[in-house]
Design an enzyme around this catalytic site. Structure first.
Site, PDB file in Angstrom:
ATOM      1  N   ASP A   1       0.918  -1.130  -0.010  1.00 28.36           N
ATOM      2  CA  ASP A   1       0.018   0.131  -0.208  1.00 28.36           C
ATOM      3  C   ASP A   1       1.020   1.231   0.030  1.00 28.36           C
ATOM      4  O   ASP A   1       1.874   1.260   0.807  1.00 28.36           O
ATOM      5  CB  ASP A   1      -0.951  -0.172   1.254  1.00 28.36           C
ATOM      6  N   ILE A   2       0.504   2.364  -0.901  1.00 29.87           N
ATOM      7  CA  ILE A   2       1.366   3.441  -0.820  1.00 29.87           C
ATOM      8  C   ILE A   2       1.441   4.383   0.340  1.00 29.87           C
ATOM      9  O   ILE A   2       2.324   5.005   0.710  1.00 29.87           O
ATOM     10  CB  ILE A   2       0.857   4.432  -2.251  1.00 29.87           C
TER      11      ILE A   2
ATOM     12  N   ASN B   1     -12.822  -2.859   2.587  1.00 26.54           N
ATOM     13  CA  ASN B   1     -13.569  -2.021   2.778  1.00 26.54           C
ATOM     14  C   ASN B   1     -14.738  -2.127   1.579  1.00 26.54           C
ATOM     15  O   ASN B   1     -14.331  -2.322   0.298  1.00 26.54           O
ATOM     16  CB  ASN B   1     -12.692  -0.637   2.549  1.00 26.54           C
TER      17      ASN B   1
ATOM     18  N   VAL C   1     -11.022   2.765  -3.713  1.00 29.07           N
ATOM     19  CA  VAL C   1     -10.776   2.274  -5.229  1.00 29.07           C
ATOM     20  C   VAL C   1     -11.677   1.202  -5.396  1.00 29.07           C
ATOM     21  O   VAL C   1     -11.809   0.018  -4.884  1.00 29.07           O
ATOM     22  CB  VAL C   1      -9.032   1.760  -5.122  1.00 29.07           C
TER      23      VAL C   1
ATOM     24  N   HIS D   1     -10.250  -5.246  -3.291  1.00 31.20           N
ATOM     25  CA  HIS D   1      -8.843  -5.656  -2.799  1.00 31.20           C
ATOM     26  C   HIS D   1      -8.954  -5.854  -1.152  1.00 31.20           C
ATOM     27  O   HIS D   1      -9.654  -5.239  -0.456  1.00 31.20           O
ATOM     28  CB  HIS D   1      -8.014  -4.074  -2.844  1.00 31.20           C
TER      29      HIS D   1
ATOM     30  N   HIS E   1      -7.030  -5.860   2.437  1.00 30.82           N
ATOM     31  CA  HIS E   1      -5.870  -5.189   2.981  1.00 30.82           C
ATOM     32  C   HIS E   1      -5.434  -6.293   3.859  1.00 30.82           C
ATOM     33  O   HIS E   1      -6.014  -7.043   4.702  1.00 30.82           O
ATOM     34  CB  HIS E   1      -6.299  -3.985   3.868  1.00 30.82           C
TER      35      HIS E   1
HETATM   36  P1  5GP Z   1      -9.576   1.344   0.264  1.00 32.77           P
HETATM   37  O1  5GP Z   1      -9.593   2.720   0.972  1.00 32.77           O
HETATM   38  O2  5GP Z   1     -10.227   1.706  -1.312  1.00 32.77           O
HETATM   39  O3  5GP Z   1      -9.936   0.097   0.956  1.00 32.77           O
HETATM   40  O4  5GP Z   1      -7.818   1.356  -0.160  1.00 32.77           O
HETATM   41  C1  5GP Z   1      -7.249   1.700  -1.000  1.00 32.77           C
HETATM   42  C2  5GP Z   1      -5.838   1.676  -0.745  1.00 32.77           C
HETATM   43  O5  5GP Z   1      -5.272   1.886  -1.968  1.00 32.77           O
HETATM   44  C3  5GP Z   1      -5.491   2.729   0.385  1.00 32.77           C
HETATM   45  O6  5GP Z   1      -5.025   2.239   1.396  1.00 32.77           O
HETATM   46  C4  5GP Z   1      -4.525   3.590  -0.555  1.00 32.77           C
HETATM   47  O7  5GP Z   1      -3.498   3.970   0.346  1.00 32.77           O
HETATM   48  C5  5GP Z   1      -3.892   2.497  -1.491  1.00 32.77           C
HETATM   49  N1  5GP Z   1      -3.484   3.394  -2.745  1.00 32.77           N
HETATM   50  C6  5GP Z   1      -4.432   4.302  -3.341  1.00 32.77           C
HETATM   51  N2  5GP Z   1      -3.589   4.344  -4.590  1.00 32.77           N
HETATM   52  C7  5GP Z   1      -2.588   3.640  -4.564  1.00 32.77           C
HETATM   53  C8  5GP Z   1      -1.433   3.644  -5.478  1.00 32.77           C
HETATM   54  O8  5GP Z   1      -1.463   4.355  -6.708  1.00 32.77           O
HETATM   55  N3  5GP Z   1      -0.563   2.757  -5.191  1.00 32.77           N
HETATM   56  C9  5GP Z   1      -0.528   1.755  -4.097  1.00 32.77           C
HETATM   57  N4  5GP Z   1       0.356   1.046  -4.027  1.00 32.77           N
HETATM   58  N5  5GP Z   1      -1.601   2.013  -3.214  1.00 32.77           N
HETATM   59  C10 5GP Z   1      -2.438   2.901  -3.537  1.00 32.77           C
END
Ligand code: 5GP
Length: 122
Positions: free
Chosen positions: A31-32, A88, A97, A101, A103
């Protein structure tokens, strides 16, 4: 062709990411914005938007996401101490996103408050 998600671009190596594992069905990358010492995302190649969009046909794939996360935790040596797996879902679930996915968080004791957002009061 369906619109490409951010994660599809990572899976296809069109944008950079720290990819830790990849096969035909699943890609795992860091995760970034890590919320724990270990924070990986386990992402299916199939760009399903969210858990709400799963069908019975996806049962094996969902199982593979969980088993891949388990194997990553074992390979990283964090399995015995424990870790957290989170999907999520949607706006209230804090999903940013729209590509399923899982986590994988761990490597240290985790509080219970992760992922809470101030915006969730609506
Ligand atoms: P969500 O909030 O949708 O469950 O999690 C999306 C995750 O994707 C977040 O934890 C966010 O930090 C990670 N994320 C968003 N953009 C990028 C990216 O460009 N690269 C990577 N490696 N992770 C990302």
């Amino acid at each position: 062709m369906a619109e490409q998600t951010l994660f599809t671009k990572i899976i296809n190596h069109e944008i950079p990411a720290d990819i830790r594992y990849q096969d035909d069905d699943v890609t795992v990358f860091a995760d970034i914005n890590p919320r724990a010492k270990v924070h990986l995302l386990v992402v299916p190649t199939k760009a399903i938007a969210s858990i709400n969009d799963l069908t019975d046909d996806d049962a094996l794939l969902v199982g593979k996401l969980v088993l891949t996360a388990k194997k990553m935790a074992e390979d990283l040596g964090i399995a015995a101490d424990g870790y957290r797996l989170i999907f999520n879902v949607g706006r209230h679930g804090g999903q940013a996103v729209p590509h399923i996915h899982l986590h994988l968080l761990g490597g240290e004791p985790l509080g219970f408050g992760g992922f809470a957002t101030k915006a969730a009061s609506k």
